[in-house]
Structure formats: structure tokens, C-alpha cells
Write a protein that holds these residues in place. Sequence first.
Motif, PDB file in Angstrom:
ATOM      1  N   SER A 309       0.855  -1.190   0.000  1.00  0.00           N
ATOM      2  CA  SER A 309       0.000   0.000   0.000  1.00  0.00           C
ATOM      3  C   SER A 309       0.885   1.231   0.000  1.00  0.00           C
ATOM      4  CB  SER A 309      -0.909  -0.006   1.237  1.00  0.00           C
ATOM      5  OG  SER A 309      -1.614   1.199   1.347  1.00  0.00           O
ATOM      6  N   SER A 310       0.553   2.189  -0.880  1.00  0.00           N
ATOM      7  CA  SER A 310       1.338   3.423  -0.937  1.00  0.00           C
ATOM      8  C   SER A 310       1.176   4.254   0.325  1.00  0.00           C
ATOM      9  CB  SER A 310       0.924   4.240  -2.165  1.00  0.00           C
ATOM     10  OG  SER A 310      -0.470   4.562  -2.105  1.00  0.00           O
ATOM     11  N   SER A 311       0.062   4.071   1.017  1.00  0.00           N
ATOM     12  CA  SER A 311      -0.152   4.780   2.276  1.00  0.00           C
ATOM     13  C   SER A 311      -1.335   4.160   2.995  1.00  0.00           C
ATOM     14  CB  SER A 311      -0.416   6.277   2.020  1.00  0.00           C
ATOM     15  OG  SER A 311      -0.717   6.944   3.228  1.00  0.00           O
ATOM     16  N   SER A 319      -6.398   9.128  -3.620  1.00  0.00           N
ATOM     17  CA  SER A 319      -6.345   7.716  -4.022  1.00  0.00           C
ATOM     18  C   SER A 319      -5.136   7.053  -3.378  1.00  0.00           C
ATOM     19  CB  SER A 319      -6.253   7.589  -5.548  1.00  0.00           C
ATOM     20  OG  SER A 319      -7.396   8.137  -6.166  1.00  0.00           O
ATOM     21  N   VAL A 320      -5.260   5.774  -3.133  1.00  0.00           N
ATOM     22  CA  VAL A 320      -4.179   4.989  -2.541  1.00  0.00           C
ATOM     23  C   VAL A 320      -3.952   3.762  -3.422  1.00  0.00           C
ATOM     24  CG1 VAL A 320      -3.429   3.624  -0.562  1.00  0.00           C
ATOM     25  CG2 VAL A 320      -4.680   5.753  -0.193  1.00  0.00           C
ATOM     26  N   ASP A 321      -2.699   3.486  -3.712  1.00  0.00           N
ATOM     27  CA  ASP A 321      -2.361   2.288  -4.481  1.00  0.00           C
ATOM     28  C   ASP A 321      -2.237   1.100  -3.535  1.00  0.00           C
ATOM     29  OD1 ASP A 321      -2.277   3.698  -6.871  1.00  0.00           O
ATOM     30  OD2 ASP A 321      -0.181   4.278  -6.561  1.00  0.00           O
ATOM     31  N   VAL A 322      -3.104   0.117  -3.707  1.00  0.00           N
ATOM     32  CA  VAL A 322      -3.099  -1.095  -2.873  1.00  0.00           C
ATOM     33  C   VAL A 322      -3.016  -2.306  -3.806  1.00  0.00           C
ATOM     34  CG1 VAL A 322      -4.323  -2.495  -1.189  1.00  0.00           C
ATOM     35  CG2 VAL A 322      -4.455  -0.006  -1.067  1.00  0.00           C
ATOM     36  N   LEU A 323      -2.008  -3.167  -3.565  1.00  0.00           N
ATOM     37  CA  LEU A 323      -1.831  -4.356  -4.396  1.00  0.00           C
ATOM     38  C   LEU A 323      -1.686  -5.582  -3.503  1.00  0.00           C
ATOM     39  CD1 LEU A 323      -1.406  -5.637  -7.177  1.00  0.00           C
ATOM     40  CD2 LEU A 323       1.055  -5.198  -6.908  1.00  0.00           C
ATOM     41  N   CYS A 324      -2.639  -6.539  -3.632  1.00  0.00           N
ATOM     42  CA  CYS A 324      -2.581  -7.811  -2.896  1.00  0.00           C
ATOM     43  C   CYS A 324      -2.130  -8.892  -3.876  1.00  0.00           C
ATOM     44  CB  CYS A 324      -3.944  -8.153  -2.306  1.00  0.00           C
ATOM     45  SG  CYS A 324      -3.965  -9.718  -1.388  1.00  0.00           S
ATOM     46  N   THR A 325      -0.999  -9.553  -3.555  1.00  0.00           N
ATOM     47  CA  THR A 325      -0.416 -10.553  -4.447  1.00  0.00           C
ATOM     48  C   THR A 325      -0.307 -11.897  -3.729  1.00  0.00           C
ATOM     49  OG1 THR A 325       0.888  -8.821  -5.506  1.00  0.00           O
ATOM     50  CG2 THR A 325       1.548 -11.104  -5.927  1.00  0.00           C
ATOM     51  N   PRO A 346     -13.899  -6.658  -4.728  1.00  0.00           N
ATOM     52  CA  PRO A 346     -12.562  -6.062  -4.729  1.00  0.00           C
ATOM     53  C   PRO A 346     -12.655  -4.545  -4.630  1.00  0.00           C
ATOM     54  CG  PRO A 346     -12.661  -7.821  -6.338  1.00  0.00           C
ATOM     55  CD  PRO A 346     -14.046  -7.640  -5.815  1.00  0.00           C
ATOM     56  N   PRO A 347     -12.062  -3.923  -3.631  1.00  0.00           N
ATOM     57  CA  PRO A 347     -12.255  -2.495  -3.378  1.00  0.00           C
ATOM     58  C   PRO A 347     -11.497  -1.619  -4.379  1.00  0.00           C
ATOM     59  CG  PRO A 347     -10.709  -3.419  -1.804  1.00  0.00           C
ATOM     60  CD  PRO A 347     -11.224  -4.567  -2.613  1.00  0.00           C
ATOM     61  N   ASP A 348     -12.056  -0.407  -4.580  1.00  0.00           N
ATOM     62  CA  ASP A 348     -11.426   0.603  -5.426  1.00  0.00           C
ATOM     63  C   ASP A 348     -10.967   1.728  -4.500  1.00  0.00           C
ATOM     64  OD1 ASP A 348     -10.583   2.308  -7.358  1.00  0.00           O
ATOM     65  OD2 ASP A 348     -12.587   2.869  -8.052  1.00  0.00           O
ATOM     66  N   PHE A 349      -9.673   1.913  -4.420  1.00  0.00           N
ATOM     67  CA  PHE A 349      -9.117   2.876  -3.476  1.00  0.00           C
ATOM     68  C   PHE A 349      -8.827   4.210  -4.157  1.00  0.00           C
ATOM     69  CE2 PHE A 349      -8.043  -1.302  -1.741  1.00  0.00           C
ATOM     70  CZ  PHE A 349      -8.547  -1.185  -0.457  1.00  0.00           C
ATOM     71  N   ASN A 379      -5.185  -1.357   7.807  1.00  0.00           N
ATOM     72  CA  ASN A 379      -6.176  -0.367   8.216  1.00  0.00           C
ATOM     73  C   ASN A 379      -6.022   0.869   7.353  1.00  0.00           C
ATOM     74  OD1 ASN A 379      -7.718  -1.445  10.518  1.00  0.00           O
ATOM     75  ND2 ASN A 379      -5.701  -1.618  11.453  1.00  0.00           N
ATOM     76  N   LEU A 380      -7.122   1.317   6.803  1.00  0.00           N
ATOM     77  CA  LEU A 380      -7.126   2.539   5.993  1.00  0.00           C
ATOM     78  C   LEU A 380      -7.802   3.656   6.784  1.00  0.00           C
ATOM     79  CD1 LEU A 380      -6.591   3.987   3.334  1.00  0.00           C
ATOM     80  CD2 LEU A 380      -8.825   3.179   2.529  1.00  0.00           C
ATOM     81  N   LEU A 381      -7.103   4.812   6.876  1.00  0.00           N
ATOM     82  CA  LEU A 381      -7.616   5.975   7.604  1.00  0.00           C
ATOM     83  C   LEU A 381      -7.803   7.111   6.617  1.00  0.00           C
ATOM     84  CD1 LEU A 381      -8.304   7.332  10.311  1.00  0.00           C
ATOM     85  CD2 LEU A 381      -5.881   7.940  10.501  1.00  0.00           C
ATOM     86  N   VAL A 382      -9.067   7.505   6.388  1.00  0.00           N
ATOM     87  CA  VAL A 382      -9.398   8.615   5.490  1.00  0.00           C
ATOM     88  C   VAL A 382      -9.769   9.825   6.346  1.00  0.00           C
ATOM     89  CG1 VAL A 382     -10.882   9.411   3.621  1.00  0.00           C
ATOM     90  CG2 VAL A 382     -10.193   7.010   3.731  1.00  0.00           C
TER      91      VAL A 382
END
Length: 530
Positions: A309-311, A319-325, A346-349, A379-382
Amino acid sequence: SVKALYGETIDIPCPVKPAGGLIFNKWKYETTSSEIVYLVTRNIQKNEISYEDVPDYKDRLSLTADHALHIKEARVDDEKEFTCMLSTFEDIYEAPSLIHVFSRPTKPNITNLATNLDTRKLIQVGYCISEGGYPKGILTWFKNGHSLEANEKILAEITFKTEEDQASKLYTISSTLKVQATKEDIGASYTCQVTFSLPTGEETDMSDPVTIDVHYPTEKVKIEVISPTGNIKEGDTVILKCSEDGNPPIQDFNLYINGEENGKISTLNLTDIQRFASGEYKCSLPGSPEPIESSVDIDVHYLDITLNSSSSTALVGDSVDVLCTALSNKGPIHTSWVKDEKPISPPDFTNLQFKDNGNYVCKANVKEVKGLKKNISFNLLVEGKPSVKLSKQVNKDGKSKTITCTVNGFPKPEVMWNAMGVNIIYTCINQLANETEEQAKLHSNLLILCRVSIVLGCNKYSQFHCIWSRFSVEKLLCPYCQNACVVSDKSDGEEKVNDQAKVIVGVVVGLLLAAVIAGLIYWLYTKKSK
């Protein structure tokens, strides 16, 4: 012919039946050397009985009224021909009787048992013996109920021996059995039977069965995975077992892992197995001139999951870049998402909003491998300025209104009601974690100020951000007024207030005041001058 059992009384009837005028009655026998031996004589006229001095029959003989001879305690030596003689005034009558003595032998008993049989050589099964029989009996060996003598396919060697007791003349018969066993002889039952004759005919008696272990060399070795029964995954406990088809079984085998010797084992437990334990496992028979071995390939399936996650903190609209591999050596891989313990798509961040706050879990599993699954979460905090929504409703009394101030923000905003000297009553209801609703009842026509403040979580946004919403009362609400209080929005705006702005406003106001005072002084001075 008279048949008698050994040790019992022999009853020999006199077959001669003269018409009358008997003078005497005699019993005799002839020895093997043709010597006539008289046993007993009865003078019928005088009714006198005299026994001859024959040592073998002393105190064993008696005559009955019908001229029959009784011999007590029958012996094998009594097996001869006895002759009954009856004499009259006219003639002498003789009639011979052949005696047959029988003795029941003991039940056969198998002794000197072998500790084990072998498929490579003849080994003695045991020694069978039966004693005290007469006439001589016959011994027969059986395996699983079938005679060994009649089966030419069985490699066996049987010897017999007969011994005669010098005193009793009874026989002891014995037999020794040797066999070269086969693998099929494991658990085979061996018995020995004696066949003998009695007055009633031929009879048999069987020994108790014996079972002897069979030894045979190993021809094949086998290694197998006992547990688990299906695919192997990281973390499993794997049990490997080496076995072979020889007897006695081998306890320790040479173990090779990927071609390298790794000690001796019979059973190998691999706890918490990892992917590096994959490879070839081989069991080999120790001490064998030629290699006898078996191998099995162990493939440990694994699943790796990463989340980049970029943040983990963002502002509203960002926007946040999130990649699950997920990566596995066994596919396909199925992934899914859960937010706050509830399944989601699948979420769109992108264009993040307050509603996107929460705990996200990325789940991966390999359906072909039972139990191979992993999860990873973040955890994502907006954060951002709160939004305020105002609504008004006339109360049932018709004389007041309820103003609802709905605030949306994260972290949880602090809501305050402000009124210039107005007594307000308000309550707070938390509908969601990021939503605050406040209600106020107006009791004046003065200006009502609803101020919502929030402090951002990062240092560079350490200033206060405020949203102001104002209401004014068009008519005074008091005990003397008959009309209801009407509330309307005079202005709705957004103002960002900070310390720098306050300083600027203060300076401007101060300059204006200074100018007014200077003007007033100048005006007073000119007036006085005039």
C-alpha cells in the motif's frame, strides 16, 4: 476269535456243546515251540477245579459253570490260541479260540517345536509321539487339515520310529517332520494323527495343532506417506513409513533424502514441514548384496501473500495504491476481500471518502489443497474536513423548531452549538463511527451558530478547520407572542479560520479604529480653532 482290551478281563467261551455225560473240562494252549501247556482242569463228577502252576497266569484264571475261561488283566502275551477240552465217556471234544488284545494309544503330542521355518531350507517342524498302543498304530502329518504324505507339491521329509516295551509289549510310535516352507505357510496349522485298532474297529486321534512362524528373505521395499492422505502443505505433520515383504521385518532402513544418506529409520515424522523439505525420500534395505529400495517424491505446497500500500492514511478525495499478491506452487489461487468482517467486492481505493475507513483483509486460498489459505490485512484511515448538513422541523407545539445538524468526518468530529445569549437544549446521536447528529431547540430570535471542528491526524495539517452554518430568527419567541418562531437560513458558507487570519483581521480593525480616532481628533481640533 475273541477280542479284548488290554488290562481288562478276557472272556473265552467254550464252543463245544456235548450232549451229556461229561467227565471233565480242561483249558490249554500251545507255545511257539509247540509245547502244550495246561492251565486248568475241572472234574465234573467230583465238581473239583485244579489250576496248573503256570507263572504267567497265576491268580488270573477262573472257570464259569458253562465251561468258559476268564483271564483277568489281559496282556499282549495273552494273544494266542486257547483250546477248550470237554471229555465224555465216549469221546473227547476240542475247540480252539484265537485271542486278540488291543490297547488304545495315548493322544499324539508334538514336541521339539522349531522356533521358525524357512523358505530356503528344510527345518524340523516337530517330533510327534504316541505311546502304549497295540497293535502298532500309524502316524500321519497334516497341514491345514491335508495330509502331507499325499501332497507331492510340499517339500517335506518324514521319518518314523517304533519302539516296543519289553515288559508290556506295547508300542511307542514317533515321527519327525521337516519342511521347506513357503510364504503361503504363514499361519499354517500342523497336526499329527494316530490311526489304531480297537475291538470295535479302526479309530483315530489327533494332536493339538501347532503354528510356527515362517522366515523368508526380503524381495521388495516400500516407502509410503501415512499422513496426510492428500496433498501436503506447509505446516503439516508428514509421517513416512518404510516397510518390506520379508520376515522377520526389518526395524531400521537406510534413509536417503535427495540422494544423501540421512540415518536409519522405520518411521519418519516431519513436523511443521516447509517447502525446502520437498524432494525424493528413499528407503534402502541394509546389508543387501543387491540394492533393494523404494522412493517417494514429497511436494510441499505453499502459499505466499503480500499486500503493498502506498499509504495507510489519506485525505478525502485522494487515491491509494493497494496491491494484494498471492503466489503458490499449486494453482489456481482464489482471492477475496473482507472489510470490517464483512465480505466485499474487490475495493477501489480511488476518490476515497469517509465511508472507506476500516480494516481490509485480503484472503487467498488454493482449492486443490485442502486448508492451504492465508490472509493479510491493513487499516485505511481517510481524513478531511467535516461536512455539515442542516435541517429544520416545526415541533408539535407549533411555537418552536428543531434544528438538526448532521456532521460527517473522521476522526470523529466535535460538534458545538453557539448562541448569543440564547438558551438552547441539544442532544447528540452517533449514527455511524464518522457521523454526528445534533439537534437544538431555539428559544430566541437571536443568531444561532453551529460550529463543527476537527483536528487532522498528521502534523502538517495541525491547524483547525471549521465550518460555520448560521441561522437567524425572524420573529421573537416569547410567552407574549402568539405566532410560532420561524427559522430560516440567512447565510450558509464555509470559512477557514486560522491564527494568521485572526492577526490580519485584528490589524485591519485596529487601523480602522486608529483612522476613526485620528479623524475625530482632527475634527475637534478644527472646530475649536474656529
